[in-house]
Scaffold this motif. Structure first.
Motif, PDB file in Angstrom:
ATOM      1  N   ALA A  20       0.803  -1.089  -0.161  1.00 31.77           N
ATOM      2  CA  ALA A  20      -0.016   0.012   0.029  1.00 31.77           C
ATOM      3  C   ALA A  20       0.831   1.215   0.016  1.00 31.77           C
ATOM      4  O   ALA A  20       0.367   2.369   0.038  1.00 31.77           O
ATOM      5  CB  ALA A  20      -0.799  -0.090   1.161  1.00 31.77           C
ATOM      6  N   ARG A  21       2.232   1.227   0.176  1.00 30.92           N
ATOM      7  CA  ARG A  21       3.058   2.361   0.331  1.00 30.92           C
ATOM      8  C   ARG A  21       3.585   2.702  -1.052  1.00 30.92           C
ATOM      9  O   ARG A  21       3.886   2.063  -1.842  1.00 30.92           O
ATOM     10  CB  ARG A  21       4.168   1.751   1.085  1.00 30.92           C
ATOM     11  N   HIS A  22       3.109   3.936  -1.413  1.00 27.79           N
ATOM     12  CA  HIS A  22       3.369   4.799  -2.456  1.00 27.79           C
ATOM     13  C   HIS A  22       5.179   5.256  -2.296  1.00 27.79           C
ATOM     14  O   HIS A  22       5.312   6.237  -1.651  1.00 27.79           O
ATOM     15  CB  HIS A  22       2.688   5.859  -2.676  1.00 27.79           C
ATOM     16  N   PRO A  57      16.554  12.052   2.468  1.00 26.49           N
ATOM     17  CA  PRO A  57      16.824  11.408   3.586  1.00 26.49           C
ATOM     18  C   PRO A  57      16.455   9.878   3.385  1.00 26.49           C
ATOM     19  O   PRO A  57      16.255   9.641   2.434  1.00 26.49           O
ATOM     20  CB  PRO A  57      15.819  11.871   4.668  1.00 26.49           C
ATOM     21  N   ASN A  58      16.968   9.177   4.471  1.00 30.81           N
ATOM     22  CA  ASN A  58      16.665   7.439   4.355  1.00 30.81           C
ATOM     23  C   ASN A  58      15.316   7.255   4.065  1.00 30.81           C
ATOM     24  O   ASN A  58      14.321   7.774   4.749  1.00 30.81           O
ATOM     25  CB  ASN A  58      17.107   6.982   5.858  1.00 30.81           C
ATOM     26  N   GLY A  59      15.244   6.274   3.012  1.00 34.08           N
ATOM     27  CA  GLY A  59      13.693   5.865   2.854  1.00 34.08           C
ATOM     28  C   GLY A  59      12.956   6.773   1.634  1.00 34.08           C
ATOM     29  O   GLY A  59      11.540   6.578   1.713  1.00 34.08           O
ATOM     30  N   SER A  60      13.622   7.849   1.076  1.00 32.81           N
ATOM     31  CA  SER A  60      12.932   8.774   0.408  1.00 32.81           C
ATOM     32  C   SER A  60      12.722   8.172  -0.976  1.00 32.81           C
ATOM     33  O   SER A  60      12.127   8.701  -1.793  1.00 32.81           O
ATOM     34  CB  SER A  60      13.518   9.819   0.340  1.00 32.81           C
ATOM     35  N   GLY A  61      13.321   7.058  -1.182  1.00 34.35           N
ATOM     36  CA  GLY A  61      13.067   6.552  -2.610  1.00 34.35           C
ATOM     37  C   GLY A  61      14.205   6.464  -3.560  1.00 34.35           C
ATOM     38  O   GLY A  61      13.861   6.361  -4.651  1.00 34.35           O
ATOM     39  N   LYS A  62      15.401   6.801  -3.239  1.00 34.39           N
ATOM     40  CA  LYS A  62      16.538   7.106  -4.166  1.00 34.39           C
ATOM     41  C   LYS A  62      16.843   5.783  -4.652  1.00 34.39           C
ATOM     42  O   LYS A  62      17.019   5.522  -5.904  1.00 34.39           O
ATOM     43  CB  LYS A  62      17.887   7.555  -3.310  1.00 34.39           C
ATOM     44  N   THR A  63      17.260   4.692  -3.750  1.00 28.09           N
ATOM     45  CA  THR A  63      17.719   3.290  -4.380  1.00 28.09           C
ATOM     46  C   THR A  63      16.197   2.794  -5.305  1.00 28.09           C
ATOM     47  O   THR A  63      16.656   2.324  -6.271  1.00 28.09           O
ATOM     48  CB  THR A  63      17.686   2.461  -3.368  1.00 28.09           C
ATOM     49  N   THR A  64      15.146   3.052  -4.754  1.00 29.58           N
ATOM     50  CA  THR A  64      13.962   2.546  -5.791  1.00 29.58           C
ATOM     51  C   THR A  64      14.015   3.103  -6.983  1.00 29.58           C
ATOM     52  O   THR A  64      13.916   2.531  -8.149  1.00 29.58           O
ATOM     53  CB  THR A  64      12.733   2.532  -4.873  1.00 29.58           C
ATOM     54  N   SER A  65      14.476   4.309  -7.147  1.00 29.44           N
ATOM     55  CA  SER A  65      14.388   5.247  -8.252  1.00 29.44           C
ATOM     56  C   SER A  65      15.441   4.691  -9.215  1.00 29.44           C
ATOM     57  O   SER A  65      15.059   4.305 -10.279  1.00 29.44           O
ATOM     58  CB  SER A  65      14.497   6.517  -8.231  1.00 29.44           C
ATOM     59  N   THR A 107      25.682  -1.193  -6.357  1.00 30.72           N
ATOM     60  CA  THR A 107      24.597  -1.426  -5.349  1.00 30.72           C
ATOM     61  C   THR A 107      24.811  -0.471  -4.164  1.00 30.72           C
ATOM     62  O   THR A 107      26.044  -0.495  -3.830  1.00 30.72           O
ATOM     63  CB  THR A 107      24.175  -2.777  -4.906  1.00 30.72           C
ATOM     64  N   GLN A 108      23.974  -0.332  -3.417  1.00 30.62           N
ATOM     65  CA  GLN A 108      24.089   0.562  -2.256  1.00 30.62           C
ATOM     66  C   GLN A 108      24.917  -0.669  -1.234  1.00 30.62           C
ATOM     67  O   GLN A 108      25.856  -0.013  -0.469  1.00 30.62           O
ATOM     68  CB  GLN A 108      22.883   1.021  -1.540  1.00 30.62           C
ATOM     69  N   ARG A 109      24.521  -1.820  -1.116  1.00 35.27           N
ATOM     70  CA  ARG A 109      25.181  -2.558  -0.151  1.00 35.27           C
ATOM     71  C   ARG A 109      26.040  -3.522  -1.063  1.00 35.27           C
ATOM     72  O   ARG A 109      25.759  -3.505  -2.385  1.00 35.27           O
ATOM     73  CB  ARG A 109      24.025  -3.561   0.376  1.00 35.27           C
ATOM     74  N   THR A 145      23.940  10.238  -2.532  1.00 30.32           N
ATOM     75  CA  THR A 145      24.878  10.486  -1.782  1.00 30.32           C
ATOM     76  C   THR A 145      24.129  11.092  -0.406  1.00 30.32           C
ATOM     77  O   THR A 145      22.961  11.872  -0.566  1.00 30.32           O
ATOM     78  CB  THR A 145      25.935  11.465  -2.122  1.00 30.32           C
ATOM     79  N   HIS A 146      24.796  11.108   0.813  1.00 25.56           N
ATOM     80  CA  HIS A 146      24.362  11.908   1.867  1.00 25.56           C
ATOM     81  C   HIS A 146      25.262  13.141   2.198  1.00 25.56           C
ATOM     82  O   HIS A 146      24.879  13.693   3.032  1.00 25.56           O
ATOM     83  CB  HIS A 146      23.994  11.122   3.072  1.00 25.56           C
ATOM     84  N   TYR A 147      26.533  13.039   1.730  1.00 23.52           N
ATOM     85  CA  TYR A 147      27.176  13.947   1.789  1.00 23.52           C
ATOM     86  C   TYR A 147      27.344  15.126   1.225  1.00 23.52           C
ATOM     87  O   TYR A 147      27.145  15.290  -0.128  1.00 23.52           O
ATOM     88  CB  TYR A 147      28.680  13.338   1.707  1.00 23.52           C
TER      89      TYR A 147
HETATM   90  N1  ATP Z   1      11.640  -4.635  -1.828  1.00 20.16           N
HETATM   91  C1  ATP Z   1      10.927  -3.839  -1.074  1.00 20.16           C
HETATM   92  N2  ATP Z   1       9.552  -4.227  -0.520  1.00 20.16           N
HETATM   93  C2  ATP Z   1       9.015  -3.412   0.391  1.00 20.16           C
HETATM   94  N3  ATP Z   1       9.488  -2.092   0.836  1.00 20.16           N
HETATM   95  C3  ATP Z   1      10.415  -1.416   0.004  1.00 20.16           C
HETATM   96  C4  ATP Z   1      11.294  -2.361  -0.924  1.00 20.16           C
HETATM   97  N4  ATP Z   1      12.227  -1.692  -1.150  1.00 20.16           N
HETATM   98  C5  ATP Z   1      12.286  -0.467  -0.437  1.00 20.16           C
HETATM   99  N5  ATP Z   1      11.148  -0.288   0.210  1.00 20.16           N
HETATM  100  C6  ATP Z   1      10.783   0.721   1.007  1.00 20.16           C
HETATM  101  O1  ATP Z   1      10.569   1.778   0.069  1.00 20.16           O
HETATM  102  C7  ATP Z   1      10.920   3.155   0.649  1.00 20.16           C
HETATM  103  C8  ATP Z   1      12.155   3.595  -0.200  1.00 20.16           C
HETATM  104  O2  ATP Z   1      13.174   2.877  -0.093  1.00 20.16           O
HETATM  105  P1  ATP Z   1      14.733   3.280  -0.699  1.00 20.16           P
HETATM  106  O3  ATP Z   1      15.509   2.169  -0.577  1.00 20.16           O
HETATM  107  O4  ATP Z   1      14.436   3.439  -2.175  1.00 20.16           O
HETATM  108  O5  ATP Z   1      15.175   4.496  -0.059  1.00 20.16           O
HETATM  109  P2  ATP Z   1      16.510   5.232  -0.038  1.00 20.16           P
HETATM  110  O6  ATP Z   1      16.251   6.628  -0.569  1.00 20.16           O
HETATM  111  O7  ATP Z   1      17.511   4.594  -0.981  1.00 20.16           O
HETATM  112  O8  ATP Z   1      17.031   5.258   1.294  1.00 20.16           O
HETATM  113  P3  ATP Z   1      18.577   5.169   2.060  1.00 20.16           P
HETATM  114  O9  ATP Z   1      19.183   6.433   1.874  1.00 20.16           O
HETATM  115  O10 ATP Z   1      18.258   4.623   3.220  1.00 20.16           O
HETATM  116  O11 ATP Z   1      19.383   4.037   1.233  1.00 20.16           O
HETATM  117  C9  ATP Z   1      11.494   2.867   2.155  1.00 20.16           C
HETATM  118  O12 ATP Z   1      10.398   3.247   2.999  1.00 20.16           O
HETATM  119  C10 ATP Z   1      11.711   1.231   2.118  1.00 20.16           C
HETATM  120  O13 ATP Z   1      11.219   0.775   3.279  1.00 20.16           O
END
Ligand code: ATP
Ligand code: MG
Lengths: 377, 310
Positions: free
Chosen positions: B20-22, B42-50, B87-89, B194-196
């Motif tokens: 349900a999370r956008h 910030p953390n969780g803002s969606g950078k990795t997902t994008s 990758t981030q990790r 980056t966060h720096y």
């Molecule tokens: N595979 C997944 N399943 C469910 N939720 C996910 C998944 N991947 C990411 N999320 C959620 O999507 C949101 C965005 O995550 P994302 O990893 O894109 O953030 P980020 O900007 O890269 O954060 P960070 O700076 O901590 O790396 C987070 O709230 C995370 O919990």
């Protein structure tokens, strides 16, 4: 697979072998599991199955023959499934495992009985699993003492407890010395393969996901097909090594005979390995981590070991359990391995088992490919 | 960077939900060829997902666009061939050696001169002597360097680097950025999260994400100007309780410390000036108006962003 690249696929196979070589624990499992199970299951597990399918061959259909058949059915130990026209037909039923016993009434059985000539009654038993045959044969012996006594004319009635009026000849087919190892060791082949193949393929894929390396793999042009098949090749090799280990132990330690074709046996083993790899891959695409893959493996392994006829004689199980057992590849594999090793069967007698396992593979693969995640969604 | 340079990444309206999370909302991103583009938030803002959506590791729920001229929705296989994704990790195989990892990656990309490429990468890294060391036994900084080398192996046209310098020492970070600028000069496009702040300042253009939304994008100066902040620097920032006192003043929206100085910022310049002048006179503090820094701008963005779902 238009995008298939052999060199990429080889790269995955090589990587998998290299990782396997460094993984001491897994390597230990490959050798350790077969040895441990051989020791654990090297002894018999007793049980007393009933309603064993039996075929009769009536060369003489007189009243005493029919009384004997009725008495057998009343004893709970036998279930008459049919009448075979000839001895050859009956033997084929026995070889295919459709019946456990064949009871053959010779010509002139009734006449000889009335004349007190002690006619022969031929009983062929499938003694592959000696515990199954054992109980039923002792029941037959008792039947011989009792069945005819009240029906014979007064003059011929024996005084008191006379010896049987019938010369009961029991032929224990396939395992004349009733060695449980004959039954257990071929069965172990299937159990070990089920355990290690499902577990290791299940772990191989979830390990990548858990360690984060799956993301790297996905970011390369490698296709899902290349990744899936490339990762399982090493496990096919491992499976064949395990089979060879158990077969050598079967021969060297337990002196289990090898009456059929070794080549056929390996071909059937390959089919069975495929069934287990299909399950493993499907589990690995359902499971989110290695722990879940492990749990799913045991979820599959337990019914396999309990309901396939490995642990308990298949015919001793309630009907619902037999129905479940019939879905499991191990059930059919056990029939095939015992058939080839102990009965010397050829492929012509095993088509229904091959068919059942193939159907299982196709059904499971359909689920596996549907659930395989090509992306990280 | 000229405005008419062709775009390496051009996506519009990308959306991604997890349950349900956008997580990413209507992302529109234009990155020019040869540019270093910074991704902040910030953390969780969606950078990795994008980033994962751009290189085809995640399928967007909706949206359209191209990456290196290829359709992001349909041609992800072809995109993967030309993209280096870090990758981030750390995601190389820890139970393979350094050389085996590079060799595997080279095979996956079907490189014709695999051996030479691996040898060259090892030499560039300065790791020839340790080629048979397991990757898992490398220190964090060396793992990052190995990961970068692995994703450069197949000569990609676009680099996607997800927090490539997290946990890396300052000297290694500086070397890393020099390498990024060399690559950019050679025409490779780089998208880096980056966060720096110092790293953000080294990017040609930036985007700021919060709650899956892109709140600002452009050059550093454009983003600073877009916040319309006035900022004063106050000396003696290490005095106890000072930043709380400043934050309580009328017109001061945020206070950030920069060494021994404090930056007090607000959008209403007149009110800010009036209250700061009175405050500093009373406490005998030195203060002067300064140009807001990128960090002031990001703090402002972070403070004013709200979760659309909340
Ligand atoms: N595979 C997944 N399943 C469910 N939720 C996910 C998944 N991947 C990411 N999320 C959620 O999507 C949101 C965005 O995550 P994302 O990893 O894109 O953030 P980020 O900007 O890269 O954060 P960070 O700076 O901590 O790396 C987070 O709230 C995370 O919990
Ligand atoms: Mg991230």
């Amino acid at each position: 697979m238009s995008n298939f690249s052999l060199s990429r696929w080889l790269g995955i196979v090589i990587k998998e072998f290299t990782q396997l070589r460094r993984d001491r624990l897994t390597f230990g499992m490959i050798v350790g599991i077969p040895l441990l199970q051989l020791i654990l299951f090297g002894f018999a597990i007793n049980s007393d199955p009933k309603h064993l399918p039996t075929a009769v061959v009536m060369h003489d259909t007189g009243p005493f023959s029919r009384a004997w058949v009725a008495a057998m059915e009343n004893s709970d130990y036998f279930r008459i499934v049919g009448t075979a026209a000839s001895d050859a037909d009956a033997t084929a039923l026995l070889a295919r495992g459709e019946v456990q016993f064949v009871v053959s009434f010779p010509r002139d059985f009734n006449r000889d009985l009335v004349r007190g000539l002690r006619p022969q009654l031929l009983v062929e038993a499938d003694a592959t699993d000696p515990t199954v045959a054992g109980g039923a044969i002792s029941v037959l012996n008792q039947l011989g003492q009792r069945v005819f006594t009240p029906d014979l004319p007064g003059a011929q009635r024996p005084p008191g407890a006379a010896p049987g009026r019938v010369d009961l000849r029991v032929h224990r087919r396939y395992n004349p010395e009733s060695k449980t190892a004959y039954n257990i060791v071929p069965g172990l082949l299937g159990v070990i393969l089920t355990m290690t193949m499902v577990l290791m393929t299940g772990l191989a894929m979830t390990r990548e996901r858990e360690r984060g390396t799956f993301e790297n793999l996905l970011s390369t042009p490698a296709t899902a097909f290349e990744v899936m098949t490339g990762k399982i090749v090493p496990y096919i090799v491992i499976g064949l090594i395990q089979v060879t280990l158990v077969l050598l132990a079967a021969r060297g330690i337990f002196h289990v005979p090898m009456r059929g074709s070794v080549l056929l046996l390996y071909a059937l083993v390959l089919l069975f390995i495929c069934a287990n790899l299909a399950i493993g891959i499907t589990f690995s695409s359902i499971a989110r981590n290695q722990l879940q893959a492990m749990q799913l493996t045991f979820f599959f392994f337990l019914p396999s070991i309990l309901l396939s006829g490995f642990m308990f004689p298949f015919r001793g199980m309630p009907e619902w359990a037999q129905a479940v057992g019939n879905l499991l590849p191990l059930t059919h594999f056990l029939i095939m391995v015992r058939g080839v090793m102990l009965k010397g069967l050829g492929l012509d007698m095993l088509w229904s088992q091959v068919g059942a396992i193939t159907a299982f593979i196709l059904a499971v693969l359909a689920v596996g490919i549907k659930t395989f995640r090509r992306t990280m969604d | 960077m000229a405005k008419d340079t062709p775009l390496a990444i051009d996506v519009r309206g990308l959306n991604k939900h997890f349950g349900a999370r956008h997580v990413v909302r209507d992302l529109a991103l234009q990155v020019r060829e040869g540019e270093i583009f910074g991704f902040l938030g910030p953390n969780g803002s969606g950078k990795t997902t994008s980033i994962r959506m751009i290189c085809g590791l995640l399928t967007p729920d909706s949206g359209a666009g191209s990456c290196l001229g290829l359709d992001v929705m349909r041609e992800s296989r072809e995109i993967k061939r030309q993209v280096g994704y870090m990758t981030q990790r750390f995601s190389l195989w820890e139970d393979l050696t350094i050389a085996e990892n590079l060799d595997f990656v080279a095979r996956m990309f079907g490189m014709p001169d695999r051996r030479e490429a691996v040898t060259r990468a090892l030499a560039d890294l300065g790791l020839e002597g340790r080629r048979n060391q397991l990757a898992g036994t490398l220190s964090g900084g060396w793992k990052q360097r190995l990961a970068l080398a692995a994703c450069l192996l197949h000569n990609p046209r676009l680099l996607l680097l997800d927090e490539p310098t997290a946990g890396v020492d300052p000297k290694a970070r500086r070397d890393f950025w020099e390498e990024i600028h060399r690559l950019s000069a050679a025409g490779i496009t780089v998208l880096v999260s980056t966060h720096y702040m110092d790293e953000a300042e080294r990017c040609h253009r930036l985007a700021y994400l919060a709650y899956g939304q892109m709140l600002a994008s452009g050059t550093g100066d454009e983003i600073i100007a877009g916040q319309r902040l006035s900022t004063w620097a106050i000396e003696g920032g290490d005095a106890p309780g000072l930043s709380e006192a400043l934050r309580a003043l009328d017109g001061v929206e945020q206070v950030a410390s920069f060494g021994t100085r404090l930056h007090a910022s607000g959008q209403d310049a007149a009110r800010l000036t009036a209250s700061l002048n009175a405050f500093c006179a009373e406490r005998h503090l030195q203060s002067e108006p300064v140009a807001p820094s990128l960090e002031d701008a990001f703090i402002h963005l972070m403070r004013t962003s709200t979760d659309p779902d909340a």
